[in-house]
Design a protein around this motif. Structure first.
Motif, PDB file in Angstrom:
ATOM      1  N   ARG A   1       7.155   5.540  -4.048  1.00 16.72           N
ATOM      2  CA  ARG A   1       7.586   5.286  -2.638  1.00 16.72           C
ATOM      3  C   ARG A   1       9.081   5.005  -2.994  1.00 16.72           C
ATOM      4  O   ARG A   1       9.245   4.302  -3.870  1.00 16.72           O
ATOM      5  N   SER A  32      -2.635   3.351  -3.476  1.00 20.39           N
ATOM      6  CA  SER A  32      -1.477   4.304  -2.882  1.00 20.39           C
ATOM      7  C   SER A  32      -1.790   5.736  -2.630  1.00 20.39           C
ATOM      8  O   SER A  32      -0.867   6.442  -2.560  1.00 20.39           O
ATOM      9  N   ASP A  60       0.947  -1.282   0.062  1.00 21.33           N
ATOM     10  CA  ASP A  60      -0.165  -0.086  -0.056  1.00 21.33           C
ATOM     11  C   ASP A  60       0.965   1.262  -0.157  1.00 21.33           C
ATOM     12  O   ASP A  60       1.761   1.308   0.745  1.00 21.33           O
ATOM     13  N   GLY A  61       0.624   2.169  -0.908  1.00 19.98           N
ATOM     14  CA  GLY A  61       1.539   3.168  -1.048  1.00 19.98           C
ATOM     15  C   GLY A  61       2.691   3.217  -2.002  1.00 19.98           C
ATOM     16  O   GLY A  61       3.730   3.964  -1.898  1.00 19.98           O
ATOM     17  N   GLN A  74      -1.688   1.920  -7.693  1.00 23.60           N
ATOM     18  CA  GLN A  74      -2.015   3.307  -7.968  1.00 23.60           C
ATOM     19  C   GLN A  74      -3.404   3.720  -7.086  1.00 23.60           C
ATOM     20  O   GLN A  74      -3.407   4.404  -6.374  1.00 23.60           O
TER      21      GLN A  74
END
Length: 184
Positions: free
Chosen positions: A119, A183, A114-115, A180
């Motif tokens: 990152r 995220s 997640d994310g 995406q």
């Protein structure tokens, strides 16, 4: 002595063995795809061996043309608009990733994802990354994720991820769209 029953039994055994091996070969080809080896010598067929090509330009759903200019021919590779895949399809493809990764801020065999879009590489706290990933640096941009998902061992040699990759450009694009969506 030799009689017709012996001949029938022998023929039945041979045909049964042949049928067994035929069905085994069919079942294994359904499970495992063995394609032609890629030629990395820069030959004329190298583009086709790699499969569909990707484009990072938004709104650029194009079909490459061959030398004769015939668009969308059966030999033309489709250019996929990175980051604009189908997140719903990506959720299904992500099922292959769930054995090691989660989208719920908890690490498993692999780090949580997640994310992950934009990152920094090897930046999840509490996960023990391989030295290759730690030294790689950079960010998980859409283009980097696409290259990673295509073949993790080639993109960052020496990493510990055992996944062979997603060969379909559309599958990679759909998974990236799903990541995406998760995220934000």
């Amino acid at each position: 002595m030799f009689n017709t029953m012996t001949l029938t039994k022998t023929a039945g055994a041979v045909l049964s063995a042949f049928l067994f091996f035929l069905l085994t070969a069919w079942a294994s080809s359904a499970l495992y795809h063995v394609g032609e080896a890629e030629d990395h010598s820069g030959g004329e067929h190298e583009e086709m061996a790699k499969g569909p090509t990707m484009s990072a330009a938004p709104g650029d759903l194009l079909a490459q043309t061959d030398d004769a200019g015939a668009a969308a021919s059966t030999d033309a590779a489709v250019v996929v608009d990175l980051g604009n895949g189908d997140a719903a399809k990506g959720a299904k493809v992500f099922g292959k990733c769930k054995a090691c990764h989660s989208l719920e801020d908890k690490n498993g065999v692999g780090p949580h994802l997640d994310g992950v879009v934009d990152r920094a590489v090897a930046s999840v706290d509490g996960f023990n990354y391989s030295d290759a990933l730690k030294e790689h640096g950079g960010q998980w941009t859409i283009e980097a994720l696409n290259s990673w998902l295509e073949n993790p061992k080639d993109y960052i040699p020496g990493n510990r991820m055992s996944f062979a990759g997603l060969k379909s450009a559309e599958d990679r694009n759909d998974v990236i769209a799903y990541l995406q969506e998760n995220s934000q």
